[in-house]
Design an enzyme around this catalytic site. Structure first.
Site, PDB file in Angstrom:
ATOM      1  N   LYS A  64       0.691  -0.945   0.329  1.00  0.00           N
ATOM      2  CA  LYS A  64      -0.164  -0.210   0.312  1.00  0.00           C
ATOM      3  C   LYS A  64       0.765   1.042   0.425  1.00  0.00           C
ATOM      4  CE  LYS A  64      -1.988  -1.128   3.670  1.00  0.00           C
ATOM      5  NZ  LYS A  64      -1.505  -2.562   3.819  1.00  0.00           N
ATOM      6  N   THR A  65       1.550   0.793   0.706  1.00  0.00           N
ATOM      7  CA  THR A  65       2.481   3.002   0.945  1.00  0.00           C
ATOM      8  C   THR A  65       3.675   2.855  -0.254  1.00  0.00           C
ATOM      9  OG1 THR A  65       3.486   2.089   3.054  1.00  0.00           O
ATOM     10  CG2 THR A  65       4.689   3.473   2.166  1.00  0.00           C
ATOM     11  N   ASP A 109      -1.475   6.726   6.224  1.00  0.00           N
ATOM     12  CA  ASP A 109      -1.760   4.952   6.350  1.00  0.00           C
ATOM     13  C   ASP A 109      -2.676   5.069   7.525  1.00  0.00           C
ATOM     14  OD1 ASP A 109      -0.403   2.660   5.976  1.00  0.00           O
ATOM     15  OD2 ASP A 109       1.638   2.858   6.770  1.00  0.00           O
ATOM     16  N   THR A 158      -5.685  -1.018   6.829  1.00  0.00           N
ATOM     17  CA  THR A 158      -5.689  -3.006   6.415  1.00  0.00           C
ATOM     18  C   THR A 158      -7.640  -3.301   7.058  1.00  0.00           C
ATOM     19  OG1 THR A 158      -5.296  -2.197   9.218  1.00  0.00           O
ATOM     20  CG2 THR A 158      -3.679  -3.505   7.249  1.00  0.00           C
ATOM     21  N   ARG A 217       6.802  -8.565   2.230  1.00  0.00           N
ATOM     22  CA  ARG A 217       7.542  -8.189   3.490  1.00  0.00           C
ATOM     23  C   ARG A 217       7.674  -9.096   3.722  1.00  0.00           C
ATOM     24  NH1 ARG A 217       4.484  -4.601   6.243  1.00  0.00           N
ATOM     25  NH2 ARG A 217       5.430  -2.762   5.230  1.00  0.00           N
TER      26      ARG A 217
HETATM   27  P1  ADP Z   1       1.901  -1.899   2.902  1.00  0.00           P
HETATM   28  O1  ADP Z   1       2.188  -0.054   3.454  1.00  0.00           O
HETATM   29  O2  ADP Z   1       0.747  -2.771   2.959  1.00  0.00           O
HETATM   30  O3  ADP Z   1       2.282  -2.240   4.303  1.00  0.00           O
HETATM   31  P2  ADP Z   1       5.123  -2.047   1.946  1.00  0.00           P
HETATM   32  O4  ADP Z   1       4.209  -1.317   0.746  1.00  0.00           O
HETATM   33  O5  ADP Z   1       5.212  -0.952   2.673  1.00  0.00           O
HETATM   34  O6  ADP Z   1       3.264  -2.145   2.207  1.00  0.00           O
HETATM   35  O7  ADP Z   1       5.147  -3.032   0.788  1.00  0.00           O
HETATM   36  C1  ADP Z   1       6.281  -3.594   2.453  1.00  0.00           C
HETATM   37  C2  ADP Z   1       7.451  -4.591   1.527  1.00  0.00           C
HETATM   38  O8  ADP Z   1       7.183  -5.084   0.110  1.00  0.00           O
HETATM   39  C3  ADP Z   1       8.597  -2.809   0.893  1.00  0.00           C
HETATM   40  O9  ADP Z   1       9.761  -2.789   1.064  1.00  0.00           O
HETATM   41  C4  ADP Z   1       7.685  -2.978  -0.645  1.00  0.00           C
HETATM   42  O10 ADP Z   1       9.044  -2.600  -1.442  1.00  0.00           O
HETATM   43  C5  ADP Z   1       7.543  -4.457  -1.112  1.00  0.00           C
HETATM   44  N1  ADP Z   1       6.786  -5.066  -2.245  1.00  0.00           N
HETATM   45  C6  ADP Z   1       5.645  -4.857  -1.835  1.00  0.00           C
HETATM   46  N2  ADP Z   1       4.521  -4.875  -2.604  1.00  0.00           N
HETATM   47  C7  ADP Z   1       5.465  -5.205  -3.601  1.00  0.00           C
HETATM   48  C8  ADP Z   1       5.812  -5.456  -5.069  1.00  0.00           C
HETATM   49  N3  ADP Z   1       4.344  -5.700  -6.050  1.00  0.00           N
HETATM   50  N4  ADP Z   1       6.725  -5.283  -5.560  1.00  0.00           N
HETATM   51  C9  ADP Z   1       7.726  -5.617  -5.305  1.00  0.00           C
HETATM   52  N5  ADP Z   1       7.811  -5.176  -3.629  1.00  0.00           N
HETATM   53  C10 ADP Z   1       6.644  -4.818  -3.162  1.00  0.00           C
END
Ligand code: ADP
Length: 334
Positions: A64-65, A109, A158, A217
């Site tokens: 998401k981030t 977030d 979430t 992650r």
């Molecule tokens: P969330 O905000 O949903 O908790 P993040 O965007 O922080 O998740 O992603 C967590 C980690 O996973 C980061 O290091 C991100 O680069 C990696 N990641 C998530 N989705 C992908 C994707 N589709 N391709 C490559 N890396 C991803």
């Protein structure tokens, strides 16, 4: 912290930042959300106006981030990052909103954890690009409306079910992120291994991907642990034996279950004949708080079909027995 935790520490966030894909075309998986978002952004570009506000919902660690940062990059706009828990008072939000510049992206977030007054201020800002700044205190306080330039809110949650409907309705587009296939995780890991200058072979990468609970992650973290193992053992390649040895060492089994997940299933099968059994009884049997069992182990076990929740308590599914290599007793519901 568990190696299969989908949340990240501060330290880990720094490591992650270097691995985030920067553009929509570099982002593997989530095909549907990517196509939808691509359209929304392209239309905004053609209109030369900010797009609708975007809500991204889905479990932690799915990107998401990363997508919020990609949205800003695709729009060629700066991004401001904050979170629901960081905005305790409406005044905190007013300070952020009143300094937004035209077209800028505001990433919120954990938007479901914002305080109620801040939430109400946000509706108004999203809808009318206006914020009421309160001047003075007590009976003499007055609200001075402040016009804001148009900007884009990207909210992440979430638990989209926890968002009050009025707030949810202010988002013109909602993207639902789902767990990744092993195939997509393989693509992500292969790219990251290159970025981290880790030599990895396809069987090693596939093994890590299949134990990562559909979560990038976790996949990234397991890749780093396997790399550690390979280095310490004087091997230069993340291959199948390295992946198996390292993940066994960290107690992550073939389906991504860790020690706690397995302890819960073992207790269910071996002590309670497969259940159903009440949550607190089950928790006592594994020496954990009921809350830990319910929030840490259960969601994944239920999602993967190892455990079922019944009105009379938790029960093991046939898959749980099979996974543990146990035979269900004759006539058991499992
Ligand atoms: P969330 O905000 O949903 O908790 P993040 O965007 O922080 O998740 O992603 C967590 C980690 O996973 C980061 O290091 C991100 O680069 C990696 N990641 C998530 N989705 C992908 C994707 N589709 N391709 C490559 N890396 C991803």
């Amino acid at each position: 912290a568990r190696v299969v935790d989908a949340d990240s520490s501060e330290e880990e966030r720094r490591i992650e930042a270097a691995l985030r894909p920067r553009r929509l075309t570099d982002f593997p998986g989530q095909q549907r959300v990517r196509d939808q978002l691509g359209l929304v952004l392209e239309a905004a570009r053609r209109r030369q106006a900010p797009p609708d506000h975007v809500l991204l919902s889905g479990p932690p660690g799915l990107g998401k981030t990363t997508l919020a940062m990609i949205i800003a990059a695709e729009l060629e706009q700066p991004i401001r990052i904050t979170s629901g828990p960081a905005i305790q008072h409406a005044g905190d939000l007013a300070a952020v909103l009143s300094s937004m510049s035209e077209g800028e992206v505001l990433f919120l977030d954990e938007i479901h954890r914002m305080s109620r007054p801040a939430e109400e201020m946000l509706y108004l800002a999203m809808e009318d690009f206006r914020v009421d700044v309160i001047v003075g205190k007590g009976p003499g306080a007055t609200a001075i409306p402040l016009e804001l330039p148009p900007f884009t809110v990207v909210g992440a949650t979430t638990r989209s079910g926890l968002l009050p409907a009025p707030l949810r309705d202010r988002f013109g587009f909602t993207g639902h992120l789902d767990f990744y296939s092993t195939e997509d995780l393989v693509k992500i890991l292969t790219r990251n291994a290159t970025l981290l200058e880790i030599e990895a072979d396809p069987a090693g990468v596939e093994q890590i991907a299949s134990r990562s609970r559909g979560t990038p992650r976790i996949a990234n973290r397991l890749l780093r642990r396997v790399r550690d193992w390979a280095q310490v053992h004087g091997r230069h390649v993340v291959d199948l034996p390295a992946a198996e040895a390292a993940l066994d060492l960290f107690d992550v089994d073939a389906r991504g279950l860790d020690r706690l997940d397995r302890a819960v299933l073992e207790a269910l099968c071996q002590r309670f004949g497969g259940g159903p059994v009440g949550l607190s009884t089950l928790a006592v049997a594994v020496g954990e708080e009921p809350d830990t069992v319910e929030t840490v182990a259960e969601p994944f076990l239920v999602r993967e079909g190892f455990m079922v929740r019944t009105p009379r308590g938790r029960a093991a599914s046939p898959l749980a027995w099979q996974h543990l290599g146990l035979t269900p007793p004759q006539g058991s519901p499992g």
